[in-house]
Design a protein around this motif. Structure first.
Motif, short mmCIF file in Angstrom:
data_model
loop_
_atom_site.label_atom_id
_atom_site.label_comp_id
_atom_site.label_asym_id
_atom_site.label_seq_id
_atom_site.Cartn_x
_atom_site.Cartn_y
_atom_site.Cartn_z
N CYS A 1 -29.06 18.96 66.25
CA CYS A 1 -30.52 18.70 66.68
C CYS A 1 -30.65 17.88 67.94
O CYS A 1 -30.35 18.06 68.65
CB CYS A 1 -31.06 17.26 65.72
SG CYS A 1 -30.14 15.48 65.57
N ASP A 2 -32.10 17.29 67.72
CA ASP A 2 -32.20 17.41 69.62
C ASP A 2 -31.98 15.57 70.05
O ASP A 2 -32.38 14.56 69.39
CB ASP A 2 -34.15 17.40 69.73
CG ASP A 2 -34.58 17.42 71.31
OD1 ASP A 2 -33.34 17.17 71.92
OD2 ASP A 2 -35.74 17.95 71.98
N VAL A 3 -31.01 15.63 70.47
CA VAL A 3 -30.37 14.18 70.76
C VAL A 3 -30.38 13.64 71.97
O VAL A 3 -30.91 14.44 73.03
CB VAL A 3 -28.94 13.85 70.21
CG1 VAL A 3 -28.20 12.91 70.72
CG2 VAL A 3 -28.63 14.49 69.07
N SER A 4 -31.45 12.62 72.73
CA SER A 4 -31.80 11.95 73.73
C SER A 4 -30.06 11.61 74.03
O SER A 4 -29.40 11.47 75.18
CB SER A 4 -32.37 11.17 73.98
OG SER A 4 -32.76 10.29 73.19
N ARG A 5 -29.29 10.92 73.48
CA ARG A 5 -28.75 10.12 73.78
C ARG A 5 -27.91 9.50 72.43
O ARG A 5 -28.05 9.01 71.62
CB ARG A 5 -28.52 8.52 74.58
CG ARG A 5 -30.17 8.09 74.68
CD ARG A 5 -30.40 6.56 75.42
NE ARG A 5 -30.32 7.15 76.80
CZ ARG A 5 -30.08 6.97 77.88
NH1 ARG A 5 -29.55 6.35 78.09
NH2 ARG A 5 -30.16 7.57 79.08
N ILE A 6 -26.11 8.74 72.53
CA ILE A 6 -25.70 8.73 71.33
C ILE A 6 -25.27 7.57 71.45
O ILE A 6 -24.88 6.61 72.81
CB ILE A 6 -25.07 9.55 70.84
CG1 ILE A 6 -23.73 9.37 71.68
CG2 ILE A 6 -25.56 10.67 70.54
CD1 ILE A 6 -22.70 10.86 71.06
N VAL A 7 -25.21 6.12 70.41
CA VAL A 7 -24.31 5.55 70.83
C VAL A 7 -22.91 5.05 69.01
O VAL A 7 -23.90 5.29 69.06
CB VAL A 7 -24.82 3.38 69.95
CG1 VAL A 7 -24.33 2.06 69.69
CG2 VAL A 7 -26.01 3.49 71.29
N LEU A 8 -21.61 4.96 70.02
CA LEU A 8 -20.48 5.18 68.76
C LEU A 8 -19.92 3.86 68.55
O LEU A 8 -19.06 3.43 69.65
CB LEU A 8 -19.34 6.41 69.04
CG LEU A 8 -20.04 7.72 69.65
CD1 LEU A 8 -19.13 8.00 70.42
CD2 LEU A 8 -21.03 8.07 68.79
N SER A 9 -20.27 2.79 67.18
CA SER A 9 -19.68 1.49 67.20
C SER A 9 -18.87 1.95 66.17
O SER A 9 -18.93 2.79 65.35
CB SER A 9 -20.94 1.19 66.76
OG SER A 9 -20.69 -0.15 66.06
N ALA A 10 -18.09 1.08 66.27
CA ALA A 10 -16.17 1.28 65.81
C ALA A 10 -15.66 2.07 65.22
O ALA A 10 -15.33 2.77 63.85
CB ALA A 10 -16.68 0.05 64.03
N GLY A 11 -15.79 3.05 65.92
CA GLY A 11 -15.59 4.67 65.57
C GLY A 11 -14.35 4.93 65.72
O GLY A 11 -13.17 4.34 66.21
N TRP A 12 -14.02 6.57 65.76
CA TRP A 12 -12.52 6.32 65.94
C TRP A 12 -12.36 8.21 65.72
O TRP A 12 -13.96 8.56 65.57
CB TRP A 12 -11.47 6.55 64.91
CG TRP A 12 -11.35 6.82 63.07
CD1 TRP A 12 -11.39 8.18 62.63
CD2 TRP A 12 -12.47 6.78 62.63
NE1 TRP A 12 -11.83 8.28 61.96
CE2 TRP A 12 -12.95 7.43 61.25
CE3 TRP A 12 -13.41 5.42 61.98
CZ2 TRP A 12 -13.25 7.36 60.52
CZ3 TRP A 12 -14.47 5.71 60.71
CH2 TRP A 12 -14.15 6.96 60.12
N LEU A 13 -11.44 8.88 66.87
CA LEU A 13 -11.50 10.70 67.33
C LEU A 13 -10.58 11.23 65.57
O LEU A 13 -10.57 12.03 65.57
CB LEU A 13 -11.11 11.17 68.24
CG LEU A 13 -11.64 10.30 69.92
CD1 LEU A 13 -11.13 10.67 70.87
CD2 LEU A 13 -13.19 10.48 69.02
#
Length: 259
Positions: A105-117
């Motif tokens: 989708c059309d994304v401006s910026r992202i916050v990744l909280s408590a995540g993992w790869l």
């Protein structure tokens, strides 16, 4: 909104301004964000959803995977229109990372909280154990153990809810076991190690050293892997720090989202 496989997604919109989609973790409920939505809605058009098969949203027939959940969330943002900032917590971070890397989708910026790869041996052992609790002791015991893992001790002591959980009626027990087994399966199957180079929007990574569910080294590794990502950890708060350390979380997220 209705998905092609028949799933009905319950979506709530609050506030006006630039779009912001909040994606919750393993629990999948819009209610996870209820304490901070009023603050964010003063500056943003905030969208939250119950993920498929959770809360007021129906399951549909598609397999529950991180990709499916990302496609669902992207469809919500696309239908609402305009560019959206994305903020995902825990499993929600995997969903948001998949959305941004895949340009869903059309994304401006992202916050990744408590995540993992990618799940490491700790995550695999933890969630395999949680699955065993779910299957052998039942959903109520599984849910209570999740609270012990997710919240700081002082939060649990203040709440004072340490009663031995009662087993659910048989039909509900079967339903809950199926729901959480497939969601944990989606988590354990996720491998996002090839996604960071595909992220081309500003990224903020958040975590805390006392997270017992997704240890802090995962957030450090994520921030190092994504080109130009900012890393802004909290000092404490447990896994559910957007709830337990609301002000500290917003102090990091709001300036980033408001640029």
């Amino acid at each position: 909104m209705t998905r092609p496989d028949g799933a009905e997604l319950a979506v709530t919109i609050t506030g006006e301004g630039p779009g912001l989609l909040l994606v919750s973790g393993l629990g999948g409920t819009a209610g996870f964000w209820s304490r901070i939505v009023p603050v964010l809605a003063a500056s943003f058009r905030v969208a939250v959803l119950d993920q498929r098969g959770v809360g007021a949203s129906t399951r549909g027939t598609a397999p529950v995977t991180i990709t499916t959940l990302a496609e669902d969330a992207a469809a919500v943002a696309t239908e609402l229109g305009g560019r959206f900032a994305l903020c995902g917590h825990s499993t929600g971070a995997a969903i948001v990372l998949t959305m941004a890397a895949g340009r869903m989708c059309d994304v401006s910026r992202i916050v990744l909280s408590a995540g993992w790869l990618q799940p490491d041996p700790y995550l695999r052992a933890l969630f395999t154990t949680r699955l065993a609790i779910l299957e052998r002791a039942g959903y109520a015991a599984y849910e209570q153990m999740g609270r012990f893992l997710g919240y700081p001790a002082e939060t649990l002591v203040a709440a004072g809810n340490f009663a031995t959980p009662d087993r659910l009626p048989e039909g509900r027990e079967v339903e809950e076991r199926q729901r959480w087994s497939e969601r944990i399966g989606a988590l354990l199957d996720f491998n996002g190690t090839d996604l960071p180079p595909c992220v081309s929007v500003p990224t903020l990574v958040v975590g805390t050293p006392d997270d017992l569910i997704v240890p802090h080294h995962h957030q450090r590794a994520t921030a190092e892997a994504i080109p130009g990502a900012a890393f802004a950890p909290l000092s404490d708060g447990g896994h559910f720090y957007p709830q337990t350390r609301q002000a500290a979380f917003l102090d990091r997220v709001l300036p980033f989202l408001s640029v």
